[in-house]
Design a protein around this motif. Sequence first.
Motif, PDB file in Angstrom:
ATOM      1  N   GLY A 138       0.800  -1.216   0.000  1.00  0.00           N
ATOM      2  CA  GLY A 138       0.000   0.000   0.000  1.00  0.00           C
ATOM      3  C   GLY A 138       0.828   1.259   0.000  1.00  0.00           C
ATOM      4  O   GLY A 138       0.404   2.300   0.510  1.00  0.00           O
ATOM      5  N   ILE A 139       2.023   1.187  -0.585  1.00  0.00           N
ATOM      6  CA  ILE A 139       2.930   2.340  -0.679  1.00  0.00           C
ATOM      7  C   ILE A 139       2.975   2.792  -2.138  1.00  0.00           C
ATOM      8  O   ILE A 139       3.287   1.996  -3.034  1.00  0.00           O
ATOM      9  CB  ILE A 139       4.339   1.970  -0.193  1.00  0.00           C
ATOM     10  N   SER A 140       2.666   4.057  -2.381  1.00  0.00           N
ATOM     11  CA  SER A 140       2.580   4.548  -3.761  1.00  0.00           C
ATOM     12  C   SER A 140       3.933   4.592  -4.455  1.00  0.00           C
ATOM     13  O   SER A 140       4.034   4.319  -5.652  1.00  0.00           O
ATOM     14  CB  SER A 140       1.938   5.940  -3.780  1.00  0.00           C
ATOM     15  N   GLY A 141       4.975   4.947  -3.689  1.00  0.00           N
ATOM     16  CA  GLY A 141       6.309   4.997  -4.285  1.00  0.00           C
ATOM     17  C   GLY A 141       6.789   6.398  -4.576  1.00  0.00           C
ATOM     18  O   GLY A 141       7.425   6.652  -5.603  1.00  0.00           O
ATOM     19  N   ALA A 142       6.517   7.325  -3.658  1.00  0.00           N
ATOM     20  CA  ALA A 142       7.029   8.690  -3.815  1.00  0.00           C
ATOM     21  C   ALA A 142       8.551   8.653  -3.835  1.00  0.00           C
ATOM     22  O   ALA A 142       9.173   7.776  -3.246  1.00  0.00           O
ATOM     23  CB  ALA A 142       6.546   9.562  -2.651  1.00  0.00           C
ATOM     24  N   ILE A 143       9.150   9.623  -4.505  1.00  0.00           N
ATOM     25  CA  ILE A 143      10.595   9.631  -4.705  1.00  0.00           C
ATOM     26  C   ILE A 143      11.341   9.611  -3.372  1.00  0.00           C
ATOM     27  O   ILE A 143      12.414   8.998  -3.253  1.00  0.00           O
ATOM     28  CB  ILE A 143      11.030  10.844  -5.562  1.00  0.00           C
ATOM     29  N   GLN A 144      10.763  10.231  -2.348  1.00  0.00           N
ATOM     30  CA  GLN A 144      11.419  10.262  -1.044  1.00  0.00           C
ATOM     31  C   GLN A 144      11.496   8.863  -0.430  1.00  0.00           C
ATOM     32  O   GLN A 144      12.463   8.523   0.240  1.00  0.00           O
ATOM     33  CB  GLN A 144      10.678  11.205  -0.092  1.00  0.00           C
ATOM     34  N   HIS A 145      10.474   8.057  -0.656  1.00  0.00           N
ATOM     35  CA  HIS A 145      10.485   6.690  -0.125  1.00  0.00           C
ATOM     36  C   HIS A 145      11.412   5.807  -0.954  1.00  0.00           C
ATOM     37  O   HIS A 145      12.211   5.039  -0.410  1.00  0.00           O
ATOM     38  CB  HIS A 145       9.070   6.101  -0.120  1.00  0.00           C
ATOM     39  N   VAL A 146      11.309   5.939  -2.262  1.00  0.00           N
ATOM     40  CA  VAL A 146      12.138   5.118  -3.160  1.00  0.00           C
ATOM     41  C   VAL A 146      13.621   5.358  -2.891  1.00  0.00           C
ATOM     42  O   VAL A 146      14.432   4.422  -2.935  1.00  0.00           O
ATOM     43  CB  VAL A 146      11.783   5.411  -4.635  1.00  0.00           C
ATOM     44  N   ALA A 147      13.993   6.604  -2.574  1.00  0.00           N
ATOM     45  CA  ALA A 147      15.400   6.921  -2.307  1.00  0.00           C
ATOM     46  C   ALA A 147      15.944   6.132  -1.129  1.00  0.00           C
ATOM     47  O   ALA A 147      17.151   5.894  -1.033  1.00  0.00           O
ATOM     48  CB  ALA A 147      15.558   8.416  -2.041  1.00  0.00           C
ATOM     49  N   GLY A 148      15.057   5.693  -0.241  1.00  0.00           N
ATOM     50  CA  GLY A 148      15.499   4.970   0.944  1.00  0.00           C
ATOM     51  C   GLY A 148      15.519   3.468   0.802  1.00  0.00           C
ATOM     52  O   GLY A 148      15.949   2.768   1.714  1.00  0.00           O
ATOM     53  N   ILE A 149      15.068   2.930  -0.351  1.00  0.00           N
ATOM     54  CA  ILE A 149      14.973   1.470  -0.489  1.00  0.00           C
ATOM     55  C   ILE A 149      15.733   0.924  -1.690  1.00  0.00           C
ATOM     56  O   ILE A 149      15.728  -0.285  -1.936  1.00  0.00           O
ATOM     57  CB  ILE A 149      13.499   1.008  -0.580  1.00  0.00           C
ATOM     58  N   THR A 150      16.402   1.772  -2.443  1.00  0.00           N
ATOM     59  CA  THR A 150      17.049   1.316  -3.672  1.00  0.00           C
ATOM     60  C   THR A 150      18.211   0.355  -3.416  1.00  0.00           C
ATOM     61  O   THR A 150      18.654  -0.341  -4.334  1.00  0.00           O
ATOM     62  CB  THR A 150      17.566   2.511  -4.501  1.00  0.00           C
ATOM     63  N   GLY A 151      18.699   0.295  -2.180  1.00  0.00           N
ATOM     64  CA  GLY A 151      19.762  -0.647  -1.863  1.00  0.00           C
ATOM     65  C   GLY A 151      19.259  -2.053  -1.593  1.00  0.00           C
ATOM     66  O   GLY A 151      20.060  -2.965  -1.348  1.00  0.00           O
ATOM     67  N   SER A 152      17.939  -2.269  -1.656  1.00  0.00           N
ATOM     68  CA  SER A 152      17.362  -3.589  -1.403  1.00  0.00           C
ATOM     69  C   SER A 152      17.706  -4.551  -2.540  1.00  0.00           C
ATOM     70  O   SER A 152      17.714  -4.169  -3.710  1.00  0.00           O
ATOM     71  CB  SER A 152      15.838  -3.487  -1.274  1.00  0.00           C
ATOM     72  N   ASP A 153      17.980  -5.807  -2.193  1.00  0.00           N
ATOM     73  CA  ASP A 153      18.281  -6.804  -3.220  1.00  0.00           C
ATOM     74  C   ASP A 153      17.046  -7.101  -4.064  1.00  0.00           C
ATOM     75  O   ASP A 153      17.127  -7.168  -5.294  1.00  0.00           O
ATOM     76  CB  ASP A 153      18.784  -8.101  -2.571  1.00  0.00           C
ATOM     77  N   VAL A 154      15.917  -7.310  -3.405  1.00  0.00           N
ATOM     78  CA  VAL A 154      14.666  -7.613  -4.099  1.00  0.00           C
ATOM     79  C   VAL A 154      13.551  -6.771  -3.482  1.00  0.00           C
ATOM     80  O   VAL A 154      13.406  -6.714  -2.266  1.00  0.00           O
ATOM     81  CB  VAL A 154      14.299  -9.109  -3.995  1.00  0.00           C
ATOM     82  N   ILE A 155      12.756  -6.113  -4.347  1.00  0.00           N
ATOM     83  CA  ILE A 155      11.626  -5.318  -3.891  1.00  0.00           C
ATOM     84  C   ILE A 155      10.344  -5.927  -4.446  1.00  0.00           C
ATOM     85  O   ILE A 155      10.220  -6.140  -5.656  1.00  0.00           O
ATOM     86  CB  ILE A 155      11.739  -3.852  -4.353  1.00  0.00           C
ATOM     87  N   VAL A 156       9.413  -6.220  -3.566  1.00  0.00           N
ATOM     88  CA  VAL A 156       8.094  -6.718  -3.949  1.00  0.00           C
ATOM     89  C   VAL A 156       7.071  -5.647  -3.590  1.00  0.00           C
ATOM     90  O   VAL A 156       7.031  -5.186  -2.445  1.00  0.00           O
ATOM     91  CB  VAL A 156       7.751  -8.041  -3.234  1.00  0.00           C
ATOM     92  N   ALA A 157       6.250  -5.237  -4.549  1.00  0.00           N
ATOM     93  CA  ALA A 157       5.257  -4.192  -4.315  1.00  0.00           C
ATOM     94  C   ALA A 157       3.853  -4.764  -4.419  1.00  0.00           C
ATOM     95  O   ALA A 157       3.543  -5.517  -5.337  1.00  0.00           O
ATOM     96  CB  ALA A 157       5.430  -3.058  -5.318  1.00  0.00           C
ATOM     97  N   ILE A 158       3.011  -4.389  -3.448  1.00  0.00           N
ATOM     98  CA  ILE A 158       1.600  -4.775  -3.450  1.00  0.00           C
ATOM     99  C   ILE A 158       0.797  -3.486  -3.422  1.00  0.00           C
ATOM    100  O   ILE A 158       0.861  -2.707  -2.465  1.00  0.00           O
ATOM    101  CB  ILE A 158       1.246  -5.639  -2.223  1.00  0.00           C
ATOM    102  N   ASN A 159       0.038  -3.234  -4.494  1.00  0.00           N
ATOM    103  CA  ASN A 159      -0.731  -2.003  -4.576  1.00  0.00           C
ATOM    104  C   ASN A 159      -1.895  -2.214  -5.533  1.00  0.00           C
ATOM    105  O   ASN A 159      -1.724  -2.846  -6.578  1.00  0.00           O
ATOM    106  CB  ASN A 159       0.155  -0.848  -5.055  1.00  0.00           C
ATOM    107  N   LYS A 160      -3.057  -1.689  -5.189  1.00  0.00           N
ATOM    108  CA  LYS A 160      -4.220  -1.895  -6.051  1.00  0.00           C
ATOM    109  C   LYS A 160      -4.256  -0.937  -7.235  1.00  0.00           C
ATOM    110  O   LYS A 160      -5.071  -1.108  -8.149  1.00  0.00           O
ATOM    111  CB  LYS A 160      -5.511  -1.786  -5.238  1.00  0.00           C
TER     112      LYS A 160
END
Length: 339
Positions: free
Chosen positions: A283-305
Amino acid sequence: MSFEEYKNLWVFVETEENEAKNVGYELLNPGRMLADKMGAELVAVVIGGQVEDVAKKAIEYGADKAILVEGEEYYNYTTDAYGIAMKALVDKYKPATILVGATNNGRDLGPRMACDLHTGLTADCTGLDYIDDPEDKMCGNMAWTRPAFGGNLMAQILCPDHRPQLGTVRPGVFKKAELVEGRTGEIIREDIHVDASQIRTKLIERIEEVAELVNLEEAEIIVSGGRGVGSADGFAPIRELAELLDATVGASRAAVDSGWIPRAHQVGQTGKTVGPKLYIACGISGAIQHVAGITGSDVIVAINKDPEAPIFEVANYGIVGDLFEVIPALIDAIKKARG
């Protein structure tokens, strides 16, 4: 100012109660690359009560040498003791560049060092480079990258007129290098002691807070909720999935600002920068401020309607659907797979 006498790249490996913070070991990875580009040595600086084991481990993580300062006055961090010790070391050895983790203590020590050493400080960096192109007029300088204007753009900052070049780097931005057990290097012991009269603060009591229990920066799996969870109660399935995966619960700024979850859980530009093996954004839209904090993740799974949500642009796997339907289905599938 002559820069010829300023050599080598230092990484400050922070300790607290004789235990190393992970960010120091993380910074030895880009530090190794930068030192090689500089044609310099990579030196770990370790200050603490009894922390020789930390110095040895820093060498196993890639440092050529380790400078070790031990004393009871360093068992717990204080601005005065650590600031005095670092200035004495810099005055003696004259490093060209110093990397410090942007922890609570690092964000305190960095400005103190910059003031004591009459140099600049680039804070909260998320990118590091060294300009080694002889045709570039800025050759020989560090290029520090950090978010600016609320994370809406990335600024590259140089400090060409002063040495050492100093920067704090967010934990979780870089991965630790592979540990090479038994790797050896020189450990230089420096006998620097700070009299109690020079230390203006004293630790009276340590109170364990929520922030210390939410270790996002070192988590291998994070399950985060955003505006889409709808309420504090909406975090219930996220917590259940996190517990099943032995994961840490994270959150977007929107969820924190709404009062649904404590700020210690916040991931993103104004929260914690993370680099887990698996990051599940619910349920996270993916604003640039949030994305900047997760780009170091090996795998990202997104759940959004919302199939047009920006989070899908950075996700390795995307699930379009209601998180309150998808997460229970995931939980059931994991339980069945585990028998």
